[in-house]
Design a protein around this motif. Structure first.
Motif, short mmCIF file in Angstrom:
data_model
loop_
_atom_site.label_atom_id
_atom_site.label_comp_id
_atom_site.label_asym_id
_atom_site.label_seq_id
_atom_site.Cartn_x
_atom_site.Cartn_y
_atom_site.Cartn_z
N ALA A 9 23.12 -7.74 -28.01
CA ALA A 9 23.25 -6.83 -29.15
C ALA A 9 22.05 -5.90 -29.30
CB ALA A 9 23.44 -7.64 -30.44
N TYR A 10 20.96 -6.18 -28.57
CA TYR A 10 19.73 -5.38 -28.68
C TYR A 10 19.30 -4.93 -27.28
CZ TYR A 10 19.72 -7.47 -33.31
OH TYR A 10 20.07 -7.88 -34.58
N PRO A 11 20.06 -4.05 -26.65
CA PRO A 11 19.78 -3.70 -25.25
C PRO A 11 18.43 -3.03 -25.02
CG PRO A 11 21.44 -2.22 -26.19
CD PRO A 11 21.25 -3.33 -27.17
N ARG A 12 17.85 -2.43 -26.06
CA ARG A 12 16.56 -1.77 -25.89
C ARG A 12 15.39 -2.71 -26.19
NH1 ARG A 12 17.10 4.15 -28.72
NH2 ARG A 12 15.07 4.44 -27.72
N SER A 72 7.27 -5.71 -31.31
CA SER A 72 6.21 -4.71 -31.33
C SER A 72 5.78 -4.49 -32.79
CB SER A 72 6.70 -3.39 -30.74
OG SER A 72 7.00 -3.54 -29.36
N VAL A 73 4.53 -4.07 -32.97
CA VAL A 73 3.98 -3.87 -34.31
C VAL A 73 3.23 -2.55 -34.35
CG1 VAL A 73 2.38 -4.74 -36.08
CG2 VAL A 73 3.71 -6.36 -34.70
N HIS A 131 2.28 -4.49 -28.34
CA HIS A 131 3.37 -3.98 -27.50
C HIS A 131 4.27 -5.16 -27.14
CE1 HIS A 131 4.65 -1.46 -23.74
NE2 HIS A 131 5.61 -1.58 -24.64
N GLY A 132 5.34 -5.30 -27.91
CA GLY A 132 6.25 -6.42 -27.75
C GLY A 132 7.63 -5.98 -27.32
N SER A 133 8.64 -6.39 -28.09
CA SER A 133 10.01 -6.28 -27.61
C SER A 133 10.51 -4.85 -27.42
CB SER A 133 10.95 -7.04 -28.56
OG SER A 133 10.88 -6.54 -29.87
N ASP A 140 7.44 3.63 -25.07
CA ASP A 140 8.09 4.94 -24.94
C ASP A 140 9.22 5.10 -25.96
OD1 ASP A 140 6.40 5.69 -22.90
OD2 ASP A 140 7.83 5.22 -21.29
N ASP A 141 9.94 4.01 -26.25
CA ASP A 141 10.99 4.07 -27.26
C ASP A 141 10.40 4.28 -28.65
OD1 ASP A 141 13.11 3.72 -25.46
OD2 ASP A 141 12.93 1.55 -25.54
N ILE A 142 9.29 3.61 -28.93
CA ILE A 142 8.63 3.78 -30.23
C ILE A 142 8.12 5.21 -30.37
CG2 ILE A 142 6.74 3.01 -31.70
CD1 ILE A 142 6.89 0.31 -30.19
N ARG A 143 7.51 5.72 -29.31
CA ARG A 143 6.99 7.08 -29.35
C ARG A 143 8.11 8.09 -29.58
NH1 ARG A 143 2.09 8.09 -27.50
NH2 ARG A 143 2.15 6.30 -26.07
#
Length: 275
Positions: free
Chosen positions: A210-213, A220-221, A243-245, A249-252
């Motif tokens: 359900a959480y492919p990314r 992550s925090v 830098h966790g789950s 690059d997705d957070i950015r």
């Protein structure tokens, strides 16, 4: 419906989504039981927020007893954990709540910011004169939100203590001790502990899918309590603390869409547990 014993001292398991089991385990947590439970695509351990409860759980994991902890609430309660008047220049409540809303719409995540006055000191860390709190929540879609809400009601509190579902590297001697994403691993590590219960995903493979990314590991925090310069485009900058789950690059990408920059103090990404 899952049938479980009604004595907190029994080490039992139940399934997320079983309302009767969740209500019972919430009552047990209010009475002092520690619960390892599904949390988006992995597992977390949640307990009452008082200092003695935090110390007990730290010792159970092999951590220093007084190590500060994180807090959890359903995502709808996150706004009440922070002191919005203490935000650094260039940031405001509306902007940060938009970031929180977008990221919790995607999945599990953590935020560190100025702590509201009702957050107890043992669940805060003071940095450069700012009293901060770290909030970890599973995101809007996770069925554990109903369990967390029941726990808050049963315990008569505004927040809960949460920690990763693992034994500390202080105890194992390993360089890293990743969080569990299988309930069976929780039982191996903590099945001998009195007053420990497991509320497992109904389908662990489906929970991960359900959480492919998101990798199946601690979240992550990002933080928003530091006064940082703007980036080259003149945008306010948030800080990656861990830098966790969710990949950096997705957070950015999320922050860029919201007109914010990102800097990092996180170092190497966490590793996922292998079985």
């Amino acid at each position: 419906m899952t049938t479980i014993e009604s004595r907190p001292a029994e080490r039992v398991s139940a399934v997320l989504g079983d309302r009767a089991a969740q209500a019972l385990l919430a009552d047990w947590l209010a009475a002092g039981t520690v619960v390892g439970h599904g949390f988006a695509n992995f597992y977390a351990i949640t307990a009452r927020p008082e200092a003695e409860s935090v110390q007990r759980l730290n010792r159970m994991k092999g951590r220093p007893a007084d190590q500060p902890g994180s807090v959890t609430v359903p995502p709808s309660g996150v706004a009440g954990i922070f002191d919005w008047a203490a935000l650094p220049d260039g940031l405001d409540r509306r902007r940060i709540l938009t970031v929180i809303d977008v990221l919790y719409g995607m999945g599990p995540f953590g935020f560190r910011g100025p702590a509201a006055t009702h957050v107890p000191d043992h669940l805060t860390v003071t940095e450069n004169g700012v009293r901060t709190v770290q909030v970890i929540a599973p995101g809007y879609a996770c069925p554990s939100n109903a369990f967390l809400a029941r726990c808050l009601d049963a315990a008569g509190t505004d927040l809960l203590y949460v920690t990763s579902a693992n034994r500390s590297h202080h105890l194992t001697g390993a360089e890293d001790s990743p969080a569990h994403w299988k309930a069976s691993g929780l039982r191996v590590d903590f099945g001998h502990v009195p007053n420990f219960a497991v509320l497992e995903h109904q389908d662990e493979a489906a929970a991960r899918a359900a959480y492919p990314r998101f990798a199946p590991m601690s979240t992550s925090v990002i933080s928003f309590h530091r006064a940082l310069p703007t980036d080259a485009s003149g945008r306010p900058v948030l800080t990656l603390e861990r830098h966790g789950s969710l990949a950096v690059d997705d957070i950015r990408e999320v922050l860029d869409d919201l007109g914010l920059g990102l800097t990092s103090r996180a170092g190497q990404r966490l590793t996922a547990r292998t079985y």
